[in-house]
Write an enzyme that holds these catalytic residues in place. Structure first.
Site, mmCIF file in Angstrom:
data_model
loop_
_atom_site.group_PDB
_atom_site.id
_atom_site.type_symbol
_atom_site.label_atom_id
_atom_site.label_comp_id
_atom_site.label_asym_id
_atom_site.label_seq_id
_atom_site.Cartn_x
_atom_site.Cartn_y
_atom_site.Cartn_z
ATOM 1 N N ASP A 85 -36.846 -7.198 13.877
ATOM 2 C CA ASP A 85 -36.658 -5.973 14.350
ATOM 3 C C ASP A 85 -36.348 -6.155 15.935
ATOM 4 O O ASP A 85 -36.776 -6.905 16.600
ATOM 5 C CB ASP A 85 -38.085 -5.263 14.546
ATOM 6 C CG ASP A 85 -38.323 -4.210 14.955
ATOM 7 O OD1 ASP A 85 -37.378 -3.234 14.464
ATOM 8 O OD2 ASP A 85 -38.952 -3.851 16.190
ATOM 9 N N ASP A 111 -34.132 3.905 10.061
ATOM 10 C CA ASP A 111 -34.583 4.647 11.600
ATOM 11 C C ASP A 111 -33.434 5.454 11.936
ATOM 12 O O ASP A 111 -33.221 5.478 13.295
ATOM 13 C CB ASP A 111 -35.016 3.526 12.297
ATOM 14 C CG ASP A 111 -33.925 2.310 12.451
ATOM 15 O OD1 ASP A 111 -32.917 2.304 11.576
ATOM 16 O OD2 ASP A 111 -33.868 1.338 13.195
ATOM 17 N N HIS A 155 -31.851 -7.772 19.216
ATOM 18 C CA HIS A 155 -30.841 -7.821 20.387
ATOM 19 C C HIS A 155 -31.696 -7.801 21.574
ATOM 20 O O HIS A 155 -31.166 -8.355 22.744
ATOM 21 C CB HIS A 155 -29.869 -6.681 20.295
ATOM 22 C CG HIS A 155 -30.525 -5.321 20.379
ATOM 23 N ND1 HIS A 155 -30.855 -4.991 19.148
ATOM 24 C CD2 HIS A 155 -30.678 -4.418 21.404
ATOM 25 C CE1 HIS A 155 -31.507 -3.591 19.389
ATOM 26 N NE2 HIS A 155 -31.236 -3.318 20.646
#
Length: 1524
Positions: free
Chosen positions: A515, A616, A518
């Site tokens: 999750d 999401d 980045h």
């Protein structure tokens, strides 16, 4: 294979691959060390433990072209490799990502990555663990084989799935009253799903934040960024508190007088927010003070120091410039002045009080300026912060797509808070006092979030970032950003806690989704994944990255070993973009070429997990239409990669299922559920039935090898995606009509363009469309996440085309004789529809493809799949091609593989030409293979060659007819190809390029194998480089339509004969050697004496072509005249005897023949058919003396002295030469024994450029006359004389001396005497000593380099003797006894420094006359005619362009003398040789001519006037490898 070059690359590999590391050209010949952290067999992976790999060299000698080290990739993960050489520990490196092996089912069967169909579940919506099977069964019944769970841990107070209160505990909500489920229970359920349902489970790991109410973060606040461990955040915290108090004031209506109510509704209110910020908030908190200096104190300290100290230049480096030291605690006016820099910068001109005061004032003024700069900088930050605050308010309160929060309250502040504040609300002044109380300040923790457009490799909470103070963070107010530091010791509790979290996850789940990957510190994720892979070596790692750059994506993929990157169809704005994504994320093009098993590994994008929507993101129904759910899913399912969705999409839930706010449960599976039941679903719900069919089809396509993809944008709404199996040539074509707009409100085209599908449609795999139904309208259920009951899918599966409700008409048409196409006319392909066809080739084409594959098995077992036995095999195809080709001679191989255009034209043909493109370099197979070598790896099916093959059979017929017309063994090969092509012509045209290539590759590689097996053991056992060079022998040595060589004696055995095509008479057909391609390949310009015998040793003797070499030697012997052999042979009849060196190269070759060939001295007694027994004989006069007598005659004539005028002298034979140039002189100096001759008007050595320009006045003037004694000719003469002396002593040469006439008397001159004279006089006359008073030096004034050997002796222009040229290296090789070892080595070192070496170009050559010479010019342009004497009409041919062939003699000389100097020197030389020749290897490998050029222009630039492949260039390099 990975070829090393400096830099970092990433490569993705499948489990079970062998990965080879090979040396690039810049590293060959060097001691290269390769290290990797991939564990040795039986060892465990340790990221920072590297081991060296062992090198393997299959040939064990010559060069490094085949040298490799390897890894057997059996363990999934990310691994590093690096390499170094010499003193460099690391010269470059990269990453290797090995994909995991996923297993499922009771039988633990392998689930290929492309087979994955995944569905995401919000774990909190699954209810009690007891209810999970009923809710998860929806995924199973919908055809998914992987489930992605959001985190199963205890959630934080926000209830976000990704804000975890405790990473180690299972969410207690999963346990019903009276039960306490544990991770073990979850693990058992996961195993049950895997074994019984064939479903693999993965879950998220969240490493970069924790919930604000995590109990452990309160006990260990050092795990977050707080004001104690991160004081640089203090100004941002002050701003955050001030904004909070602004929230309180707005909520309490304290800004009403300022026109700012709690309810922000319009632009005026936004301007009022700015006014309050700039008028009340910013001035009050004075953030600039945290970055300023207290001037009074600093100047006072400076004043005191001026009286007592001098500046310490050691601290400042003696450089002036005031330095300000940022206060590490970030207190107001806490910055300090570096007093050493102040003392160095503001120096008083004396010790007087006034001077000190002036210095202090200057410092004061500078500090005021610095403080002002800091003030201005903070104003810029505040401007950005104000913009971000207002932008946030606009999104949260005004925009239609925002949450519309309503009035500002303490619950819904004006903007989210950036820091936690776990204390009672007080005034801003009291809040600020807490910053000086560590026990409280440590609990002011920074929230996490994301920064739009930020560098993902930068931690925005670390010093140097202004994200928090500029309010650029899109903040997650429920989560605290975690502060790991650089290593576990920096925050032991956090690393240990997260390691336990990782171990729990890896123990129970097959994979993880990283999750917020980045924003997760790379080194943290890397460490944790290493921990996970200890427990689960085949860990499946998924990530979604928002870096905006594929290069940055690859950084994460490489370092973390990410298996699949999440990609989303919702990122596409239209159907065209959706189709492009399908093509982008996997698969080869339809009709792709078969790639070799061992091939270069190229960097690639990460494997994709292509989802119709992620969990999401916004709901597609809100942005598109409900009708688009099915076709967009179908487009995604047709991608050749992992595909999937999120729970709710298939049920057509018309809103985003919020990971934060959603608290309802997913419906359960009930096959008998009613449409009106919100808590249950079945195949009639939403598009579930369609998704089941799509998922089954996706898995079936991947498991059966349908790995080729074609995307066709039929119109603006219709996308057709083809998946093709390259072995069976079955296809599945899905035609999807998207519905981005609601068809009820949008006008779509009534007619859909017809489609033309090649082949035979076997069945309709599925046809489905979204339809309305009478089941009530959507009403959001309070308990269950329900979908829209008013829609369902109408679906049919596995039906015949005639039963289709979508297709109106299907007609069969034909595109030529070999391709059948079905035209599909649609009737009910409404928006929201999908139809998928299973297509086979028509039965005849399918049979023919199977037969082709059957015959290709002889070349590779990879063709077994899809092959069919040939029921009516032509006789020629019953014989393996290798058996047919074994009858070919190497001369036949010249025809089969090569022959440039001029050679082909001589036969009445030409190389194959593609209109509007170009011609192949060769008529033979190499012409095609060179082009295909570029097309094949890229699958460049749009290349003109592929277009030509698809459009007609012209190229196919050219290949076979060219050979059939030759008859004999070549004709048999042609018939075999013709037989294969007969099948090829009748398969669909789109498949012809790949199968044509497969046939040609099989034939070509077979021909190469047979070619090498007919050569010497040196070639057979040699490296790839050796074999490529040896192909030069086949390339250059052939038999044309007309005999190129004079006839040999009829008494000579094993001379090849053929019947003349015109007369039917028997004629000799000996192989001749072309000088170079394409310019010197045919007609009278094919054979040159000098070129032939410079190249003959390497191309014929070293390769084992002894008989053909014998014939060439004897044929040229027959042309001896005046004691010379011709330069231009002209079949012997039109020969020109204008070169002095060809005879010596001929003699050297005879010596080499006798030395290298078993019983080679027998050639000395072979009869020679003398064309010119006497100088004035007519051609073909009788006489067949033995070769030894012809040799003796040549030597005698030189000793006597050769002096004649060329026959037919004048413009007829040379239109540029002056009259004096036709006078040929070649003699032996009676005192030194040196051969000499020539004059300043002719050029009798290989440097034979004659001036041609009237404009530049160089016409008739040789550029390099090299008259006198040329050094290489003296060496060649010495070699010949010494050899004849040795032969005579062995009784193998009948002559010990020569009879000549001198001063009217007959005189005998012994070979021994001649040999002795050359030996004792050579270095006296050729070596340029370092002794400036050397008595042997006749022209000390002309010496400009010492420690070298002259290029000539006794030239008519003495300065020419002293030019540094490479020719002395030839003498060193053929007559090394002439040279003192130490002198020779020093001369070679001088020359080595002058080598042209440019790594940007492909070759390394000699600069034959170096740039310091006044006549040097590095660019050869034979067409240029200007007034420059030195370059006009290519006058600089040998004075600047970089010739290649002498490099061989230079390197051979280096090797010879290095061996004399000991092992260390020799080993160093071997590495030098390998390094230099690696550039030639690269050029040879990449050259479409498969040769080495005659020359290049300066710095290795291509010269358009050069031969692309030159015999002596290839030969001399091959000789170097032979010497090694």
């Amino acid at each position: 294979t990975v070829e090393f070059s400096v830099g970092v690359s990433g490569f993705q590999n499948r489990h079970g691959f062998e990965l080879q590391f090979r040396l690039g050209p810049t590293l060959q010949g060097k001691h290269v060390r390769v290290q990797t952290n991939y564990p040795a067999p039986g060892e465990h992976f340790e990221r920072h433990t590297f081991r060296a790999l062992d090198w393997h060299n299959p040939t064990g000698r010559e060069d490094d072209s085949d040298k490799f080290c390897s890894l057997d990739l059996q363990i999934a993960g990310s691994y590093q490799y690096n390499f170094g050489h010499g003193h460099e520990e690391k010269s470059g490196g990269g990453y290797v990502v090995v994909d995991p092996v996923l297993l499922a089912g009771a039988d633990n069967h392998h689930v290929h990555l492309d087979c994955i169909t995944i569905q995401t579940y919000l774990s909190k919506c699954l209810g009690h663990l007891d209810d999970w099977p009923d809710r998860l069964r929806v995924a199973k019944e919908s055809g998914y084989n992987m489930i992605h769970f959001t985190p199963l841990q205890t959630l934080g107070k926000s209830r976000s799935c990704y804000s975890l209160a405790d990473q180690l505990s299972l969410n207690p909500e999963f346990s019903p009253p009276g039960k306490n489920y544990t991770w073990t229970d979850v693990g058992e359920l996961v195993q049950k799903l895997k074994k019984e349902w064939n479903m693999i489970c993965i879950t998220d790991v969240v490493y970069n934040h924790t919930a604000t109410n995590s109990p452990w973060i309160k006990e260990h606040p050092e795990c977050g960024y707080n004001l104690v461990n991160s004081p640089h955040l203090r100004p941002a915290w002050v701003l955050d508190r001030a904004i909070w108090h602004m929230t309180c004031n707005m909520a309490d209506a304290k800004y009403a007088a300022n026109g700012l109510p709690a309810q922000v509704q319009n632009e005026g209110h936004l301007n009022a927010i700015r006014d309050v910020l700039w008028g009340q908030v910013f001035p009050k908190i004075k953030l600039w003070e945290f970055f300023q200096v207290r001037i009074e104190s600093a100047v006072e300290e400076f004043r005191d120091l001026l009286a007592d100290e001098k500046p310490d230049q050691k601290k400042t480096g003696g450089k002036q410039g005031l330095k300000i030291i940022q206060d590490p605690k970030f207190r107001r006016f806490g910055n300090e002045v570096d007093m050493d820099s102040a003392l160095e910068t503001f120096v008083p001109h004396s010790h007087s009080t006034q001077a000190i005061l002036e210095a202090c004032n200057r410092l004061w003024g500078r500090l005021e300026g610095i403080n002002k700069e800091q003030y201005q900088q903070m104003i810029h930050h505040q401007e950005k912060a104000a913009n971000c605050i207002v932008g946030n308010v606009v999104y949260e309160r005004l925009t239609d797509h925002g949450p519309k929060l309503g009035p500002v309250t303490r619950k819904d502040p004006i903007v989210p808070r950036y820091f936690t504040f776990p204390f009672e609300e007080t005034s801003l002044e009291d809040d600020l006092k807490m910053t000086d109380q560590p026990d409280k300040a440590c609990h002011f923790l920074a929230h996490n979030g994301w920064v739009m457009g930020d560098d993902p490799l930068r931690n925005f909470a670390e010093p140097g970032s202004n994200v928090y103070i500029r309010r650029e963070l899109i903040c997650w107010g429920d989560s605290v950003k975690l502060r790991y530091g650089d290593k576990p010791d920096d925050c032991p509790y956090l690393w240990t806690h997260m390691q336990k979290y990782t171990e729990i996850t890896a123990k129970h789940f097959a994979g993880v989704r990283l999750d917020n990957c980045h924003s997760t510190p790379l080194h943290v994720a890397e460490y944790m994944l290493d921990v996970a892979r200890v427990l689960r070596p085949s860990l499946y790692v998924v990530a979604e990255l928002f870096t905006g750059s594929e290069d940055l994506d690859n950084v994460f993929v490489n370092k973390l070993g990410v298996t699949s990157l999440i990609r989303e169809a919702m990122s596409a704005g239209d159907s065209h973009e959706e189709g492009r994504l399908v093509y982008r994320y996997g698969g080869e093009p339809v009709g792709a070429f078969v790639q070799p098993s061992l091939r270069p590994l190229v960097p690639s994008i990460a494997h994709a997990m292509f989802l119709d929507v992620t969990h999401d993101n916004e709901c597609p129904i809100q942005l598109r239409s409900a009708y688009d759910s099915l076709p967009s899913s179908a487009i995604v399912s047709m991608a050749c990669c992992c595909s999937g969705s999120t729970r709710g999409y298939d049920e057509m839930v018309p809103h985003q299922i919020s990971v934060v706010k959603e608290e309802r449960f997913y419906p359960k599976w009930n096959p008998d559920a009613k449409a009106s039941s919100p808590g249950e679903v079945n195949l009639k719900t939403g598009i579930i039935a369609g998704k089941l069919a799509l998922n089954k089809m996706h898995q079936d396509l991947a498991s059966k090898g349908f790995n080729q993809v074609y995307v066709d944008q039929v119109d603006e709404d219709v996308v057709a995606v083809t998946r093709h199996c390259p072995s069976t040539h079955q296809s599945v074509v899905a035609v999807c009509r998207t519905a981005f707009h609601n068809p009820k409100h949008h006008q779509y085209r009534k007619e859909v363009p017809p489609m033309f599908i090649p082949g035979k449609i076997d069945e309709v795999v599925l046809e489905a469309r979204v339809i309305d139904r009478q089941a009530g309208t959507y009403k959001k259920c309070e308990k269950y996440i329900n979908g829209m009951p008013e829609y369902t899918v109408e679906i049919k599966e596995h039906i015949q085309l005639k039963d289709s409700g979508v297709v109106k008409h299907a007609g069969v048409t034909s595109k030529g004789s070999s391709e059948f196409v079905q035209e599909i006319v649609f009737e009910r392909l409404t928006p929201g529809s999908v139809i998928a066809f299973r297509v086979s080739l028509d039965p005849r084409a399918q049979e023919l493809v199977g037969v082709i594959r059957h015959h290709l098995i002889q070349f590779s077992p990879k063709y077994k799949l899809g092959s069919l036995p040939d029921q009516h095999t032509p006789t020629i195809l019953e014989t393996p091609l290798a058996q047919i080709m074994s009858k070919l001679t190497l001369a036949d191989m010249n025809m089969l593989l090569f022959r440039c255009d001029s050679e082909e034209q001589e036969e009445g043909g030409g190389c194959y030409n593609i209109p509007s493109w170009t011609s192949f370099k060769y008529g033979g197979m190499q012409g095609l293979m060179s082009v295909m070598a570029d097309i094949r790896p890229k699958n460049d099916l749009g290349h003109p060659v592929c277009d030509n093959l698809r459009q007609g059979d012209w190229m196919i017929d050219y290949v076979s007819n060219r050979l059939v017309s030759r008859g004999g063994a070549l004709g048999e090969v042609g018939k075999w190809l013709e037989g294969m092509f007969h099948y090829l012509k009748h398969i669909p045209r789109y498949l012809i390029p790949c199968y044509f290539d497969a046939i040609l590759v099989g034939a070509y590689t077979t021909a190469l194998d047979i070619t090498f097996n007919k050569m010497s053991s040196f070639v057979q056992n040699g490296s790839t480089f050796v074999k490529l060079l040896a192909l030069g022998s086949v390339q250059m040595c052939g038999v044309g339509s007309f005999p190129a060589l004079p006839p040999l004696s009829l008494a000579l055995p094993d001379v090849p004969y053929r019947l003349d095509k015109d007369t039917g008479k028997k004629e000799q057909c000996c192989v001749s050697l072309a000088a170079g391609l394409p310019h010197f390949s045919s007609g009278i310009f094919r054979c040159w004496g000098r070129d032939t015998f410079i190249a003959l040793r390497g191309l014929m003797l070293v390769t084992g072509r002894h008989l053909e070499a014998r014939n060439i030697i004897l044929a040229f012997a027959g042309t001896l005249r005046h004691g010379l052999i011709p330069n231009l042979l002209g079949e012997g009849i039109s020969a020109r005897y204008n070169c002095r060196d060809a005879v010596w190269w001929w003699l050297q070759c005879i010596q080499d023949y006798c030395t290298l060939v078993p019983e080679g001295t027998a050639v000395l007694h072979c009869p020679v058919v003398r064309m010119y027994p006497h100088d004035d004989s007519e051609p073909h006069a009788p006489g067949t003396p033995p070769l030894c007598d012809v040799i003796h005659e040549a030597m005698t004539r030189h000793m006597q002295g050769i002096d004649f005028r060329e026959r037919n002298a004048g413009a007829n034979i040379d239109m540029h030469m002056k009259d004096e140039g036709f006078n040929v002189v070649a003699k032996v100096n009676r005192y030194t024994g040196f051969v000499y001759g020539g004059n300043r008007f002719n050029c009798g050595t290989w440097m034979d450029k004659m001036g041609e320009s009237d404009k530049a006045r160089n016409k008739g003037m040789p550029a390099t006359p090299r008259d006198g004694s040329a050094v290489e000719m003296v060496g060649l003469c010495k070699s010949a004389v010494r050899w004849l002396v040795e032969l005579h002593k062995k009784g193998l040469f009948p002559h010990s001396s020569m009879k000549i006439q001198r001063d009217g008397k007959e005189l005998k001159v012994s070979y021994e005497d001649w040999n002795h004279k050359i030996q004792v006089n050579f270095e006296k006359n050729f070596y340029v000593s370092h002794d400036e008073k050397d008595p042997d030096e006749k022209h000390p004034d002309l010496v400009h380099k010492r420690g070298i050997y002259k290029d000539s002796h006794g030239a008519s222009s003495p300065w020419c003797d002293y030019q540094l040229r490479p020719n002395f290296c030839i003498a060193m090789v053929v007559a090394p006894e002439l040279f003192t070892v130490e002198r020779a080595w020093k001369a070679l070192e001088v020359t080595e420094k002058k080598l042209s070496w440019n790594p940007l170009h492909l070759l390394i050559h000699f600069l034959y006359i170096f740039s310091c010479d006044m006549v040097y010019c590095g660019v050869y342009d034979n067409a240029l005619d200007n007034d420059n004497y030195n370059v006009a009409r290519g006058f600089n041919y040998h004075q600047g362009p970089e010739w290649l062939w002498p490099i061989g003699y230079f390197l051979r000389a280096k090797l010879y003398f290095a061996k004399k100097l000991g092992k260390e020197t020799y080993d160093q030389t071997v590495y030098l040789v390998k390094s230099i020749l690696s550039q030639h290897y690269v050029h040879l490998e990449r050259s479409s001519w498969k040769g080495l050029p005659e020359l290049t222009n300066e710095n290795g630039q291509n010269c358009p006037f050069s031969c692309e492949s030159q015999a002596w260039s290839i030969s001399t390099v091959l000789e170097v490898l032979h010497d090694m």
